[in-house]
Structure formats: C-alpha cells, structure tokens
Enzyme design. Structure first.
Site, PDB file in Angstrom:
ATOM      1  N   GLY B  16       0.817  -1.216   0.000  1.00 54.47           N
ATOM      2  CA  GLY B  16       0.000   0.000   0.000  1.00 54.47           C
ATOM      3  C   GLY B  16       0.852   1.269   0.000  1.00 54.47           C
ATOM      4  NE  ARG B  42      -6.209  -7.946  -3.550  1.00 50.95           N
ATOM      5  CZ  ARG B  42      -5.544  -6.791  -3.620  1.00 50.95           C
ATOM      6  NH1 ARG B  42      -4.857  -6.497  -4.690  1.00 50.95           N
ATOM      7  NH2 ARG B  42      -5.592  -5.917  -2.630  1.00 50.95           N
ATOM      8  NE  ARG B 120      -3.445   7.180  15.656  1.00 51.77           N
ATOM      9  CZ  ARG B 120      -3.972   7.539  14.473  1.00 51.77           C
ATOM     10  NH1 ARG B 120      -5.034   8.302  14.432  1.00 51.77           N
ATOM     11  NH2 ARG B 120      -3.427   7.120  13.363  1.00 51.77           N
ATOM     12  CB  CYS B 159      -1.097  12.719   8.843  1.00 48.33           C
ATOM     13  SG  CYS B 159      -2.738  12.753   8.094  1.00 48.33           S
ATOM     14  CD  GLN B 186      -6.686  17.217   7.564  1.00 51.92           C
ATOM     15  OE1 GLN B 186      -7.301  17.540   8.566  1.00 51.92           O
ATOM     16  NE2 GLN B 186      -6.470  15.959   7.246  1.00 51.92           N
ATOM     17  N   GLY B 190      -3.483  12.413   2.163  1.00 52.31           N
ATOM     18  CA  GLY B 190      -3.902  11.936   3.473  1.00 52.31           C
ATOM     19  C   GLY B 190      -5.043  10.940   3.414  1.00 52.31           C
ATOM     20  CD  GLU B 213      -8.006  13.739   9.838  1.00 49.76           C
ATOM     21  OE1 GLU B 213      -8.483  12.589   9.702  1.00 49.76           O
ATOM     22  OE2 GLU B 213      -6.819  14.004   9.593  1.00 49.76           O
ATOM     23  CE  LYS B 216      -9.292   8.684  12.971  1.00 48.43           C
ATOM     24  NZ  LYS B 216      -8.852   8.235  11.629  1.00 48.43           N
ATOM     25  CG  HIS B 253      -2.249  17.458   6.431  1.00 50.33           C
ATOM     26  ND1 HIS B 253      -2.541  17.107   5.133  1.00 50.33           N
ATOM     27  CD2 HIS B 253      -2.659  16.396   7.191  1.00 50.33           C
ATOM     28  CE1 HIS B 253      -3.097  15.907   5.106  1.00 50.33           C
ATOM     29  NE2 HIS B 253      -3.164  15.453   6.331  1.00 50.33           N
ATOM     30  CG  ASN B 340      -0.097  14.507   4.125  1.00 52.62           C
ATOM     31  OD1 ASN B 340       0.547  15.356   3.488  1.00 52.62           O
ATOM     32  ND2 ASN B 340      -0.887  13.628   3.543  1.00 52.62           N
TER      33      ASN B 340
END
Lengths: 363, 363, 363, 363
Positions: B16, B42, B120, B159, B186, B190, B213, B216, B253, B340
C-alpha cells in the site's frame, strides 16, 4: 422619486472584472438604466465591445454570463471627465487609488456605490450590507455636511467580510457576540486580474497570507455590526481574529468560523436565528434579493465552493457544519461559503442600491 | 542490544501507499534490516515487484522516490500468517480493521510500530511523537502486563495531529497552553488511494469535512501532551477545537492555529521556544531525525505546501505568520505546514522506532 | 583553453525565473565560474540577495532548489553597461526585446548563450541542441564575419521544441522523417511570471492557443535537424504541423507526436534508435549531461509530468506509448515529456556551453 | 404513435452519475414521462431520495442541476426484474457487463437507448448520433430479425467520439475525409465515480493513456460516418489515429484534430460546411436539440472547457482555431470542445430518443 422610476446609472471601471459584473447585474434591471460607461483614458472613446477586444481578436470579457447586448455599443468615457448631468447614481468598480480621486468628483452630485476600499474606513462613511445595517444611513447627512457634497459615497465591504457579517448579524441580534475567530480559504477570483494569482503560485498549494485582508475583515465586521450613537458608528464590542489564506478555487470564499456568544444558545436556536434573521428584509421585494440571505444546510460535507457558490445566483451565504465549540465561552463553530464576486462584489452593490432606494436614502 | 546492531524488521501492508513509504524510509537503514514483507492474501506468494505490477503492465508504486532495489525480489507473505522467529520489530501500515486482528498477533512477541489508529485510544497504549513524550514509555510495561504480551503496540498519531503537537509542545513546556483552535487545509494524499479523493470532488473546491478527523486531533493532541501519573496518561488540561477541511493539494497539511497561553509570552519568546524546544532531542543523532523538528520562517507568505513540505525531506514542521491574537487569553496565532506522508506517517514511525531504541524502550 | 580551466561567466537577467535557473545550474560548476550578475537598471547596484527581496520581506526566488550561497552577495550590474574585461562567456535569460539590444554588445567580445528567441531565426545563427547538431558550428565563423564580432550568439530552442527534436533526431538519422504532427500540453511555468498564466484562466481548463508557439516549434525543429551546405543551414525536408495548448501543470511539457518515417521501422527498431541515438554524445562526460538524453518507458500510463519531469534532474526526455499509426506513411505515434525549465531552458543552455567547450567551438 | 403523446420511459441505473443525468434531462420532458426507475439490487425497494442518501446524511446527487422533484419519491426497482408492461422506452446508464445481461431482456419488448458500450460494436446495432446517421435505422429490422426482439438496442457513442464525429460529418459530406489524427485532453468526469480519477493521480499532471479509449474512438467514428449497403454498415473509408489523454478538468473533452480532405477546401468553405451542416436536422424542432450542433468561434484562445462547455446547455460542440495543415493531403487542423456528460452522454441519448420518434423509428 419612487422605486417605480428607473434611476439613470453610470458604471465606472466598466471594462474590468468587477465592472463587467456590474453590467451583468444591471442588464435589463427594473430599477436602474445604465446610461453611461466609464473607464481609464486608454478605453475612452471606444465602443464598449471594442474596448474589451484585444488586437489579437481575443475578447476580454470575464463573466460566465454573456455581456448584455444593450451595453456593447455604448461609447466608453474617461472616468476622470465623466459628465453626470443625466445620471442619478454611480456604481464604481475601480482600484482604490483611482477611487480616491474620482469618487469625490461624483459624490459632489450623486450617490456613489463603490466596490473600492478607498473610503471604507472613514468615520462618516457607511458600509452597507443589505438587511444588516440600514440604520447606518444616519451617516449620510453627516458625510454630506462634512464634505459639502450633494451626493455621498458608500463602499461595499471586502468580499471576505460579506459572508462573515451575514452569518454573525442574526446571532449578534439574538444572543450577542463575544468574540470571533475565523480562517478563510479564499478563491483566486478575489485577487482580480492585475496582477491576480498566478497558476504557478497556487497550483498544488495554499498561500497563507493575503496582504491587508485580515485587518479589513476585522475592522469592517465590527463597523458593519456597530451601532449608531450621536450620528457616529460605535464598532460592535467584540474582537475578531482572522487568518486569511488563498486556495486553488475559482470562485467562492470558504470560512471556518468559531464564535463565542454572550448568551448560551443551543444549535437549534442558532439555526433558527439564521432562518428568521432576514425575514423582514426579504419582504421588501428588492429585485436582486435572493430568497434567502443565509441558508443552513444539514448535509455533512457542505458547503463546498464548487457545489454551493451559485445558490440563488451567488447571492446566498451557505452555512453548514454547525457544532458546539468548547474553547470560546458559549462557543459554536461552523463553515460558511459566500460568492466573492456576486454578493461579495458588484451584484451585492446593486442590491445595496436597491435597498437604499427602497429605504428612501436615495431619492 | 545496542543501537550498533541492526534490528530485523518486517513491514506489514508493504504494497500500500503507507507501506511503500516505510520501504523508502527503511532502504539501507543503518539500524533496521527489512527481512520480511507482508500484505493481504491477494499479494502473498508473489515477489514484491510482481505484487505491485498490474496485469496491464502498470506499476503500482506511489512514492516519488524509487523503490529500494533490495526489496524488489522479496516474496510477500500473508500478514495473518507472518512468522516472526527472525524478526525484532514490526512496522505496520494497514487499515484499522485489519490492524485490530494482526497487530495483537505480532505484539505477543515483538514491538509493533503502527500507522493505524486501531489501538491509538486505548488507555494502556502510548502514542509517541519523537522529542515530545518519551516518558509515555511508562505505559509499555502496563500494556504488556494487561495483555500478556512480550512485545507491545504503539501507533503513531494521525497525520494532522503531528504538526500541531510538535508546534504546541515547546509552548506548553515553557508557557503552558490554555486552549487551541485550529482549522486544517489537508492534502489529498492523506486520504490514501482506496477510495482516496476523487478529482471530481476536489478540483476547484474545498471539502469542509473529513469524517472522524476532528475528534482524532482533539483527543490525540491532549493525550500526546499529557502527563504520566500512576502509570497512566492524564490528558493535557486544555481544550482543542478543530475544523478539518480538504483542499486540492497533493502533499502537506496546512493548519491555521490560534493558541491561548497560560502565561503571557512575546512573539520573540514564542519563536525562541520553537528554536530551543527540540535541542536535546536533536543531540540524540537519530538517523531519520531532521536538523530541526520545527522551523520558523519570517517570510510573510510562508509556509506553503508546495514550497515547504519537503524541507529536510518532509521531517520538519514549518511554522510562519506568528501574530498576536486578541480573542484567546494571551493569544497567539500562526500557520504551520507538516508533511502528512513523511513525518506524518511512515518516516515518522521509523524515527519513533529509532527513538525507542536509543531510549532503551526497544531492547 | 582546455576544459580543465574554469571559464569566467556572466549571467544576465539573473533576477528573473530563467536567470535564477542559470544560477542553480552554475552553482559550484566545474567548468564555469560566475563572476558577474546583471539585470535591469532597477536591480543594478543591489546585492543579489537584496535584489530578490521585496519591501514586504518576501523573497522572489522561484526555483525549488535554494540559491547557491556564493551568489547572494554579488552586486547586480546594469545589463546595458556590463563590463566584460574579465568574462569569457555570457549566459543571458532576458526578454527578446532586451536581448536584441544587449546580446550584440556582448557578442562583440565573447560567446553568448541565450534563452531568448531574438536571434533564433537569423540565417547565420546556430540553435544548438546537445548531441544533435554540433556541425551547425560551421555558422560561427560566418556569423563573426557577417557581423564583425569576436564572440557570437547562440540561442537555445523554444522549450517545446527541445523534447520534440531530441525524440526525432535518432529517427531522422536512422529512418528518415517524412512528416510530423504534434499536439502539446504545456506547463504554466513555460509562460514565466510576467504576466504568466493566471490561475483564474487555467484552473479546470485547457487553453488551446499559445501565441507564436506553433510557428516556433515548426521552424526550429526543421532548422535544428537541418544540414549544413555551403556554410548555411538547409532546413530538414519534412513538414511539422502543431497545435500547442496550455494545461494546468506546473512543470513539464507533454507532447503527443505522430511521425511518418521515410523508411519503415518496427516499434523495436524505433526503441533501439532512441536507446542508441545519443551514445556517442554521452561518452563526452559533460558535467550537466544526464545518463540518458531520451528514455523510453514501457509503463502504459507514462510519461506523466508530475512523475517523470524530474528524471535525471529534468535533463532527460521521457518517451512512452509508442504505437503504429495508420494515417501517416510508415507512421508511428508516441507521447513525450520534457522538463521545460530544466533541459528546456537554462540548464540545457549550460549543457550547450559545456558541449561547445568540449568541441572546441568555445576556446 | 405521434410525437404528441408522451412515451412512458424507464431509467435504468438511475442512482449513478449517468442515470442522474438522464433524470435531469427527462424532468418535465414534453415527449417522455418517466414511470419507473431501476438500479442494482442494493437500491431496490427504496425511494429514490433514500437510495441516494448515505448513512452519514450525505446526498449522493452528482449533477449541478437539482434532481427534478417528481422523481424523489419513486420506488427504485431491481434492474434485473424490471416490469415493462407500461413502458414504451428504456434509457439505460449502467456498466457494460450489466448491460450485456439486462439490455437484451428489455429489448425483447421495447427500444433501449443506452450509454453503455456493450452492444456498440455488434454488426446489427446502430450507433446513432443526432443529425448524422438516421439512415442507420436500416439495421433496426435486421437486429430484430437476428435476435427475435420486438424492441431493439441502440447505444450512444463514446463521449470522445461524439464531438469528433459531429465535426467530421459536414466535412465528410461536402469534401470527403481522407484521414484523421486526433489527440484528446479529456475531463475527469468521463471516468465516472467508480473508481473515477483520483486527485492524487491527476493534480499537476496529465495521464497520457485511457484504456480502450483510442480503439473506441477510431472504430466508432468510422462506423457512425459509414454507409448502409445491403442492410449492413460499411465503415467510412478513412483511417482515424488517436492519442487519448486525461487532464485536470471537471467537464468537457478538448480535442486537437488534424484532417486530410479528399477534395481541397478553403478555411471559409470548411466553416461554411459547419455552419450549414445541421440545418435540416435543426428544423425538426426536437425538444433537446440546441440551436447549433456545431459552433465555430473566431476567438483565438477558444474553445476552452471551462468557458465553452455549457454553451447551449452542453449540447453544442464548439470548434475553433481552424488552420491549414501542411502534412496531411488537403489538410486542415482545429480544436473542438464537447461536453462529455451532456451531449456526450445522457442528454445526447435523450435527443437520440426524440430523433428516433420524430423519424418514426420508434413508434
């Protein structure tokens, strides 16, 4: 003179971006008839259609709407020598330095509604916002007396102030405002075309500073929401603190607003204040007035400039994302979107003209 | 084990965007040797170079930097069956749902440094920010005891929290923070790639809402700047109120910040706090540490994402436009810019790994 | 004079975008030592660092790379009065009108390598492209004789010509070119900063016309690939037909090219021509030469400006999507990407300077 | 049945982008009355307004125009089980794979006008373009016979073909076309929303490849301009060679076209061909027909997508920059702009429906 009679208008700065927006707003206007167009000496003497055509054949017409045909063949006059014998009102859309010179010439005779900031911060000059502060017309006779003018000058607010002041007014009336913190994300059209914003500077970018913008918003918001005492404006007694940025958007200023209220209000009460705040003004039936001055949307991802800026032809401030804020006393926060070149500029100035006529300030 | 010995690392979610950023950050790293790559079923069984190649021949490599060659021929393993016998540390870059399943499997044996938010907000999980809160390592033995793990999990912050917390830490240490109001602009990176942000949605636009967001940022900032009492974190005692928006920027950001301080500070004192705030941390000589954690620029139009995001390879938070604010008590306001996907994601997590090794938290 | 001795260089137009790119390209250059900087009268007498600082404190430095420190304290001279006693070569980066005036002054004494188009279409002026047409140096003595100069002028090609000519040269050498049709999608940086491209004009847009660009590309391509006969250039005997457009990209011109070949060639043979076409040139070891002048990528979605423009610091033309074309005789089609402000401007001009030294054209 | 009676229509794929465009085009339509909406099983059973509302409260309505109110409360049906007893015509806006399954079910009973490519390349399937090829209706009885259907299927062309074919038709009729070379710069809306084009991939970028697009344009252009012989289409006898690219534009495909004509024509004759080419078609008075199918502009910098795509509500192909080309025999070159989601998709399909009714192909 009643509203039924069309006032004879001149548009000064007609070849520029804001001037063209005046023309779009004044095409076939029921209350105004544009008799004269003026611009700098360079354009003087040319038909309007020629004044906006480059030698390459390219047309320098900047509005999405086409130019109303009735203006194409009017001969553009030199703004410094504009004759006002057959003119009832002047709309000006010129740079501030030029405004300082010519607006007093016009104001000696007729009312001048301006998009320039030249006189915005003078003590005897009202900055009208439709539906917000018609009582500031108490300054008109003061200005006339101070300056020996038969007319008067009234500039509109900075485009970034417009949406903010519209959103604050109903809250200030109902709950009182204690303080305002605002971060703007402004469109490139706000910078005009000379020099404007280079693609090279804003593509894939945010520019976090717009010279003088923050001071303008802070001062104007307090002035517009101020009260009249002894024929002078007492600025609204709350602080406004801003950071103004430029983003890569064509039209539409987005503002992230945090407000501390004097008196606690639920989110529903705030929405109700916005819903009801301009009801009386909207009953006036002004030709350029939208069905709503502010519109609250419950859509979670709105307002967005591209999707919402043209609501009611750019004359409505769209507000969304109302939430409680836990930093400011009785705090709320929201996001607003205001079309900077429609209600925020010429078309807003035309609405102000209508408002002053309806209120009898302009005869 | 000393810093001189290279830890054997696994990167999970390697195919990723964030996983690839781990690979770029860990290529020829003096302290870590990547022994294993893992991803979803996969990709399992394919060489990394094949796992990132589509049937059309297109390469799904998303970093500006090329993929370090040493990783191209490693066979990708199934993240759910990753063998850790020869692994000292795991870096994970996967969706939160997947993280909830596999990170505990890894943490039973080794330290796990994660970009996912899964753990987190757990009471016994520290969220480290380099140079800010190494004392939160007091939670590591608590977490081990609570969960019966030999390793532990530590996710990095969101981020958007990263730059904000870096800018606040020196102010909190020196003046105390009373409250924070922040509006973010942002970058699209992100949002990752699945689904990511459609050009159709963000071109000529601002999207004024990013789900979850704001919560967070508010919670994490208080947690990261919190204190340890009785082996638990007590969140920092100031409120944080945010509006988070998305703008049409690739990386970086931008945040417009208003801070109320406990004790009055001049603008020069604030700049001095930033200048000096990370001095001690920077003496540690960590391989991924930039020369400055925060950098204050006096340029009036900066920071800008396109011009400043890559300062020190995206590991420095660039701050500008420091001014006084007249709304919050002892208020200041500024604009910050934080990369970010560099300090705000994988490379920041690698720096945290180095920090934990240097501090002896990771043996 | 051998390549081992550093030539003393002046950069004229140093404060502009292209001039700054010269400075970046010439910082610590092994073969050139910048002794003098010149610009318009407005900047004359100021240190370079002051000449690029606005009264607001903003720095007008436009390159991604920082300004090499050795230039910051050089006092900028008036380009019209530049003294050349201690100068071996002049690099100019000024508007065409100014170039017509000052470049002859310099060329009376020393070689002038220019990014301006002023002399590009003169019969006795070579337009060099590294690795392509060193034989055009036969014009140098002609130019000297015609004009009574000790030096000479050689402008680089238009930035849009550069990638096209690089891609055509190996095909012309090996198969012969019969005709070329090209549509460009050009970056905004190609328009410079005065006036440059307004965000308002290019955001969410394509501008399908760049004045004079198509004629430049058509004429220059034929000139650069032309042959020398009797000390004059005979343009290459194929037609070039272009449409040049502007797209919302910062840097990097994309070109969609259709070529009819004189002799049939398979796609593999075309790729081999590109692979081998610059081998000899690349053995020269010029300091600014990239490892490849043209690079063919098999990635189906490439080249892309944002991902490929910086290959080899912007000095490589990246080609992709080679296919057969069934309209032109022996037709092929492909897409190329060339960095318009690196190889397409100052850094390409520096490479030309190196090339002329290595070839002995510049003593 | 005459044009005076409103046909009862179903819209399939109504919740998607193209389906919503059908709804906008069919709101209060004088000739069609939408009786049924269908979509995938996921939406089936919900009112349309609920089917386009996310759990977050966000509305998934993608058109600039609001949804016509009459559709909000229609219950969406499962496309695979759509009952056609009271339906005269079906408009489908679904993915090609789904179209292969359901369009034959509908075509057994009624005419199906589709935006999907599923049947576009079948020998017995006409691809109608209004004003261009009504004679291709000769295939309708062939298709009915071949497949045993009472209705028939006719897909519209690919959005990139539409403007090209409109611009070529009058030239082909009057001068004959020998060859076509075209480079497109396509808008992101052409890619729809799943997956669509990520901002991360197209911001500050051009993507020079759109899978399958070039083949579609090449084949369809020849088919649409082909002749009917023995109840089959003979493709037009000229080659079309394309490069299709994606640019960072919301709506509006720009195409740079080079055409070789069979018979020499002056630029004025070409403009006259465009001016006159659709005169007869425009006399039909179809409700969705614009005043001009193609419009030639003499403005040197036009057409531009942002400024011209909405001419006549996106139903007119705007052409500009006509010049001679010296590569193709009797060559001309020009730039065209076609709105890919208006005439290029649903609204074009509705116009086709009107055209087929007026021509008696649909009873």
């Amino acid at each position: 003179m009643s509203a039924a009679i069309r006032r004879r208008a001149a548009v000064v700065g007609a070849t520029g971006v804001a001037g063209q927006q005046f023309l779009v707003s004044l095409g076939k206007h029921p209350w105004f008839e544009v008799k004269r167009l003026a611009a700098s000496e360079r354009s003087a003497g040319k038909k309007f259609k020629d004044a906006i055509t480059e030698s390459s054949g390219a047309t320098r017409w900047f509005c999405d709407e086409p130019c109303p045909k009735e203006f194409l063949d009017i001969t553009v006059e030199n703004a410094e020598k504009l004759v006002l014998d057959d003119i009832d009102i002047v709309f000006t859309a010129i740079e501030s330095d030029a405004a300082k010179i010519v607006e007093p010439l016009y104001a000696q005779r007729v009312p001048v509604i301006s998009t320039a900031s030249a006189f915005r911060y003078e003590k005897d000059v009202p900055v009208f916002l439709p539906g917000v502060n018609i009582n500031h017309s108490a300054l008109v006779p003061v200005q006339r007396k101070n300056r020996g003018w038969k007319g008067f000058v009234t500039p509109g607010p900075n485009c970034t102030t417009v949406g903010l002041a519209f959103s604050l007014k109903p809250l200030h009336d109902r709950f009182g405002i204690g303080s305002v913190i605002m971060t703007s994300m402004q469109a490139v059209s706000g910078a005009g075309r000379s020099p404007g914003v280079l693609s090279y500077d804003i593509l894939d970018n945010v520019v976090p500073y717009i010279p003088k913008e923050e001071e303008k918003v802070q001062i104007e918001t307090q002035k517009i929401l101020g009260t009249i005492q002894d024929n002078t404006i007492v600025s609204a007694p709350f602080n406004v603190s801003c950071t103004c940025t430029r983003v890569n958007v064509i039209d539409g200023h987005t503002e992230s607003v945090f407000v501390g209220l004097k008196n606690k209000a639920s989110l529903d009460e705030v929405k109700a204040a916005w819903r009801d705040g301009y009801k009386e003004f909207l009953t006036l039936g002004l030709p350029s007035a939208p069905p709503e001055i502010v519109h609250y949307t419950e859509e979670p991802f709105r307002p967005q400039p591209r999707l919402d800026r043209n609501m009611n032809d750019g004359m409505t401030t769209v507000i969304g994302r109302l939430r409680s804020d836990n930093v400011l006393p009785n705090g709320i926060k929201y996001v607003l979107l205001s079309h900077n070149t429609k209600m925020g500029a010429a078309k807003g100035a035309v609405l102000t003209g209508e408002y002053l006529i309806k209120s009898g300030i302009i005869a």
